[in-house]
Design a protein around this motif. Structure first.
Motif, PDB file in Angstrom:
ATOM      1  N   LEU A 138      41.071 -15.068  -2.565  1.00  0.00           N
ATOM      2  CA  LEU A 138      41.012 -14.245  -1.436  1.00  0.00           C
ATOM      3  C   LEU A 138      42.051 -14.602  -0.104  1.00  0.00           C
ATOM      4  O   LEU A 138      42.541 -14.000   0.632  1.00  0.00           O
ATOM      5  CB  LEU A 138      39.641 -14.319  -0.892  1.00  0.00           C
ATOM      6  N   TRP A 139      42.413 -16.676  -0.875  1.00  0.00           N
ATOM      7  CA  TRP A 139      43.416 -17.625  -0.334  1.00  0.00           C
ATOM      8  C   TRP A 139      44.921 -16.983  -0.533  1.00  0.00           C
ATOM      9  O   TRP A 139      45.325 -16.941   0.253  1.00  0.00           O
ATOM     10  CB  TRP A 139      42.917 -18.606  -0.327  1.00  0.00           C
ATOM     11  N   ILE A 145      47.124  -8.208   0.257  1.00  0.00           N
ATOM     12  CA  ILE A 145      45.603  -7.051   0.565  1.00  0.00           C
ATOM     13  C   ILE A 145      45.937  -6.650   2.045  1.00  0.00           C
ATOM     14  O   ILE A 145      46.100  -5.406   1.934  1.00  0.00           O
ATOM     15  CB  ILE A 145      44.484  -7.923   0.698  1.00  0.00           C
ATOM     16  N   ALA A 146      46.234  -7.611   2.221  1.00  0.00           N
ATOM     17  CA  ALA A 146      46.992  -6.939   3.861  1.00  0.00           C
ATOM     18  C   ALA A 146      48.208  -7.008   4.535  1.00  0.00           C
ATOM     19  O   ALA A 146      47.497  -4.963   4.597  1.00  0.00           O
ATOM     20  CB  ALA A 146      46.828  -8.536   5.422  1.00  0.00           C
ATOM     21  N   LYS A 152      47.519  -3.428   7.346  1.00  0.00           N
ATOM     22  CA  LYS A 152      46.809  -4.297   8.416  1.00  0.00           C
ATOM     23  C   LYS A 152      47.662  -6.031   8.458  1.00  0.00           C
ATOM     24  O   LYS A 152      47.272  -6.571   7.899  1.00  0.00           O
ATOM     25  CB  LYS A 152      45.849  -4.263   8.586  1.00  0.00           C
ATOM     26  N   PRO A 153      48.392  -6.308   8.744  1.00  0.00           N
ATOM     27  CA  PRO A 153      48.967  -6.872   8.151  1.00  0.00           C
ATOM     28  C   PRO A 153      48.698  -8.927   8.579  1.00  0.00           C
ATOM     29  O   PRO A 153      48.793  -9.356   7.895  1.00  0.00           O
ATOM     30  CB  PRO A 153      50.956  -7.042   7.931  1.00  0.00           C
ATOM     31  N   PHE A 154      48.188  -8.306   9.963  1.00  0.00           N
ATOM     32  CA  PHE A 154      48.188  -9.250  10.586  1.00  0.00           C
ATOM     33  C   PHE A 154      46.437  -9.785  10.637  1.00  0.00           C
ATOM     34  O   PHE A 154      45.612 -10.837  10.631  1.00  0.00           O
ATOM     35  CB  PHE A 154      47.944  -9.228  12.139  1.00  0.00           C
ATOM     36  N   LEU A 159      40.810 -13.214   6.306  1.00  0.00           N
ATOM     37  CA  LEU A 159      40.925 -12.827   4.746  1.00  0.00           C
ATOM     38  C   LEU A 159      40.876 -14.441   4.367  1.00  0.00           C
ATOM     39  O   LEU A 159      40.056 -14.879   3.857  1.00  0.00           O
ATOM     40  CB  LEU A 159      41.473 -12.363   4.556  1.00  0.00           C
ATOM     41  N   ARG A 160      42.167 -15.441   4.859  1.00  0.00           N
ATOM     42  CA  ARG A 160      42.335 -16.563   4.791  1.00  0.00           C
ATOM     43  C   ARG A 160      40.797 -17.957   5.389  1.00  0.00           C
ATOM     44  O   ARG A 160      40.716 -18.360   4.463  1.00  0.00           O
ATOM     45  CB  ARG A 160      43.845 -17.499   5.030  1.00  0.00           C
TER      46      ARG A 160
END
Length: 580
Positions: A138-139, A145-146, A152-154, A159-160
């Motif tokens: 996830l980190w 993923i985004a 959705k880049p932002f 997520l982090r």
């Protein structure tokens, strides 16, 4: 078999008699322990249900100011990040409470405390390894993923912010499973409320602070996305703070019981399984639940990805984040009544495991019957009430320029409450009966149908409505397939009239009365308040109270309850006086 006593090593009659007396004594203690812990699994489940509903209410309440801070766009980032987090949470710890409670319950019914302790140690080893892997995924994978998967880049900041929580929840799941397996739902109920309270406080504070930081970043980088993205990350930080608080609570509680646990371990003379055997048992129990839960819950992540990609293909990329944010608001409303079935299923699995282990068919059938009936008694009126009062509820909680879309989503999607509630409790029934692979097969079939329907509906231009409708189809298929399997394996008749028809009739009348009450109140309100938050509160509060009275009053008049039914329901004794 684990937990069986070995008496062959007793050397003389006196020793054999002494050992036999000890065994009978321990069995008596265990029997008393078991009776005390499982005297009414619906009451235990209701305890979790109350806690879960309180948690959902707190979650709904704090999401109101959170959404006001970060807006529908920020809520879209938050909802997408939370869907990914939920998927990784399933892989790391979602199946842990169910698996641990199932194994702990089976061991405790035989007084096998040493194996119980080894189960906890083995589960901790698993949580450490898998929790770390999910954290890294996830980190370090947030950018991919985004940008690629969600479009959705932002979303990467939220997520982090959720990455450490995955690891914390892995350990939390073990301790919740241990106490649930021992028949004590109180710690889980308390921890859930503590977790959500801290989550609410920290989420709002962090979102407010980071939103302001994002506004500064907007000026520096000439963008309008940083404020909502940072605000969504602040909301995600609250989730981790709540989980850490719940873990601390469980560690303190577990430490307070270690003396008694070690005493039971020293006195335990039953056979001890190796860590390898326990690991295989844990994996064998977790894997079907994990895969089934993954398939069952991955639909939200798949929906997010398919929705984003097809909307981009159709040239409507500008609507992706906002519409998904409104869908997230609908999901908050939808999750409150579904919390009951989730809580009842947590209580049902160890309870059914005990009944099956004892070969007690009557107990097994009774638990299956009443779990379905009790779930439907709540889910059916919740569906009708959510549909009837969708307008004032949505305006009360999430007023804004997109409230009209939210109202329509809520009205259409309210039927999902019944199907998701029934599919959740039927999953738990099949798992408690030992048929762990059946929900997995059903979830796979339902997921394929769900995806096909979603793609077809999106290509017709239905937008976010396609997601809601395809979710209803998924849950309906799960219900249908699970009910057929339960009927096959349990061979019970739980009464279609009492379980479905009478609650539906009472709920339909209730819905008409609630809607009429709401409209009547709106007509007498000043025009300036009719569609505002204060006016909506005035509409909802009395309408809900009247709806509850009408619903349960009609159930009693229709003789939907028997004395035996009330004995198996929370506060049923008080309702007996009205049943003739």
């Amino acid at each position: 078999m684990s937990g069986q006593r070995r008496n062959s090593n007793i050397g003389n009659n006196e020793g054999r008699f002494s050992r036999s007396q000890n065994i009978r004594s321990r069995n008596t203690v265990n029997s008393g322990f078991d009776r005390n812990r499982r005297n009414n699994f619906i009451v235990q489940g209701s305890l979790l249900a109350v806690a879960s509903i309180v948690v959902r209410i707190i979650g709904m309440v704090y999401r109101v100011p959170l959404t006001a801070i970060i807006g529908d766009e920020g809520n879209g980032y938050y909802t997408s990040a939370y869907s990914i987090y939920t998927l990784l949470l399933i892989l790391s710890s979602f199946s842990m409470p169910t698996a641990v409670s199932k194994i702990v319950s089976a061991n405790m019914v035989n007084g096998n405390y040493r194996n119980t302790h080894r189960v906890l140690k083995t589960a901790c080893f698993y949580a450490t390894i898998v929790g770390f892997l999910m954290f890294c995924m996830l980190w370090f994978g947030s950018d991919f993923i985004a940008e690629v998967f969600l479009k959705k880049p932002f979303c990467k900041y939220a997520l982090r912010a959720l990455a450490p929580t995955v690891w914390i929840m892995a350990y939390l799941g073990i301790l919740r499973g241990y106490f649930q397996g021992s028949g004590n739902m109180v710690p889980t109920a308390i921890s859930q409320i503590l977790e959500q309270i801290l989550n609410a406080i920290i989420s709002i504070l962090a979102a407010s602070i980071l939103f302001k930081k994002g506004a500064v970043a907007n000026v520096i980088y000439q963008s309008d996305k940083y404020s909502t993205a940072f605000g969504a990350a602040g909301g995600a930080i609250g989730t981790g703070a709540g989980a850490l608080t719940a873990l601390a609570f469980f560690l303190i509680l577990y430490s307070s019981q270690m003396h008694e646990m070690h005493r039971n371990i020293r006195e335990d003379r039953s056979r001890v399984d190796s860590y390898g055997t326990i690991g295989l048992l844990l994996a064998g129990t977790m894997l079907p639940i994990l895969i089934s839960s993954t398939v069952y819950n991955i639909s939200s992540v798949i929906d997010d990805s398919i929705f984003g990609n097809i909307m981009t293909y159709l040239g409507k990329a500008e609507n992706i984040v906002t519409q998904w944010g409104v869908f997230g608001e609908y999901h908050i409303l939808f999750n409150i009544p579904v919390a009951l079935s989730n809580a009842l299923s947590s209580s049902l699995i160890p309870s059914l495991t005990r009944a099956v282990a004892e070969h007690n068919r009557r107990d097994t059938v009774s638990r299956v019957r009443y779990s379905i009936r009790f779930t439907m008694l709540i889910a059916i009126p919740a569906t009708v009430g959510l549909c009837a009062l969708a307008d004032p509820i949505c305006r009360m909680l999430f007023p804004g320029k997109n409230v009209g879309l939210l109202i329509m989503l809520t009205r259409i999607g309210s039927v999902a409450v019944v199907f998701y509630s029934l599919s959740t409790i039927s999953n738990a029934i099949l798992q408690g009966l030992g048929h762990l692979s059946i929900p997995l097969k059903h979830a796979l079939i339902s997921l394929v149908i769900h995806i096909a329907c979603l793609i077809a509906l999106l290509l017709t231009g239905m937008g976010i409505y396609a997601v809601v409708i395809s979710n209803i189809i998924f849950a309906f298929m799960m219900c249908l397939l699970n009910q057929l399997a339960i009927k096959k394996h349990v061979r019970l008749s739980y009464g279609v009239t009492e379980t479905y028809i009478l609650p539906f009739i009472a709920a339909a009348v209730m819905g008409i009365v609630a809607f009429a009450c709401s409209m009547g109140i709106r007509m007498v309100l000043p025009e300036a308040q009719r569609y505002g938050r204060i006016g909506s509160v005035i509409e909802v509060a009395p309408s809900v109270v009247i709806a509850i009275v009408v619903y349960f009053g009609l159930l009693i008049k229709l003789h939907a309850f028997t004395a035996e039914d009330l004995d198996n329901m929370p506060m049923g004794g008080r309702l007996k006086r009205f049943v003739h």
